[in-house]
Design a protein around this motif. Structure first.
Motif, PDB file in Angstrom:
ATOM      1  N   THR A  96     -20.637  30.586 -57.434  1.00 38.79           N
ATOM      2  CA  THR A  96     -20.433  29.199 -57.865  1.00 38.79           C
ATOM      3  C   THR A  96     -20.321  29.120 -59.387  1.00 38.79           C
TER       4      THR A  96
ATOM      5  N   LEU B 169     -17.828  29.352 -50.753  1.00 41.09           N
ATOM      6  CA  LEU B 169     -17.721  28.762 -49.414  1.00 41.09           C
ATOM      7  C   LEU B 169     -17.200  29.752 -48.380  1.00 41.09           C
ATOM      8  N   ARG B 170     -16.481  30.762 -48.835  1.00 44.61           N
ATOM      9  CA  ARG B 170     -15.798  31.648 -47.895  1.00 44.61           C
ATOM     10  C   ARG B 170     -16.379  33.065 -47.840  1.00 44.61           C
TER      11      ARG B 170
ATOM     12  N   THR C 118     -24.532  33.278 -53.794  1.00 44.46           N
ATOM     13  CA  THR C 118     -24.043  31.893 -53.832  1.00 44.46           C
ATOM     14  C   THR C 118     -24.062  31.351 -55.256  1.00 44.46           C
TER      15      THR C 118
END
Length: 165
Positions: free
Chosen positions: A46, A9-10, A42
């Motif tokens: 994750t 997310l960051r 990503t």
């Protein structure tokens, strides 16, 4: 400066932008795709939230991101059954001083060795597609890696003996 695992997310956009800025232009050989790279960053950032044994993606921050490293595993040569952990990226902010860049690269190498060791991967390989790879390979050679052109190899158990911290 502090190292952390990449956060989906960051950290994704900063990794993508740094990579886009520093990717070597391969001319007619390969066309880069920021979209594909963004997807892959990503996915890995994750996945490692749940399983840290497949790939390793970490970022280093000061007041901003100053570097990142990405390693994977399950690499093999056509002539050996021993698994290899490959370094996908060692990227540092080119605006940093040479001393800081070398320190960060050494910290990335330490992380690669420790990650491979903790996951039972016996061989580490680090490569560069950059035309100016001599300093990068010299850092590896000083660490005990065998260097052949733009490839650096070491047995993980030997790498453990050469950690910088």
């Amino acid at each position: 400066m502090e190292w952390t695992l990449a956060n989906p997310l960051r950290d994704v956009e900063e990794i993508v932008e740094m990579a886009d800025e520093y990717f070597v232009d391969t001319g007619d050989i390969l066309q880069k795709s920021k979209e594909l790279f963004r997807k892959n960053v990503t996915m890995v950032s994750t996945l490692q939230l749940f399983d840290r044994s497949k790939e390793f993606l970490a970022v280093c921050r000061d007041t901003k991101m100053v570097g990142y490293c990405w390693f994977d595993r399950y690499g093999y040569t056509t002539y050996s059954t021993e698994e290899i952990s490959n370094a996908k990226f060692h990227h540092v902010d080119h605006g940093l001083s040479s001393r800081v860049k070398i320190r960060l690269i050494n910290e990335m190498i330490d992380q690669h060795i420790l990650w491979a060791y903790s996951n039972g991967v016996p061989v580490i390989c680090s490569t560069s597609i950059r035309p100016e790879h001599e300093v990068f390979m010299k850092i590896h050679k000083k660490r005990g890696f065998t260097v052949n052109g733009s490839y650096a190899w070491i047995r993980t158990e030997e790498g453990i003996k050469c950690l910088t911290k």
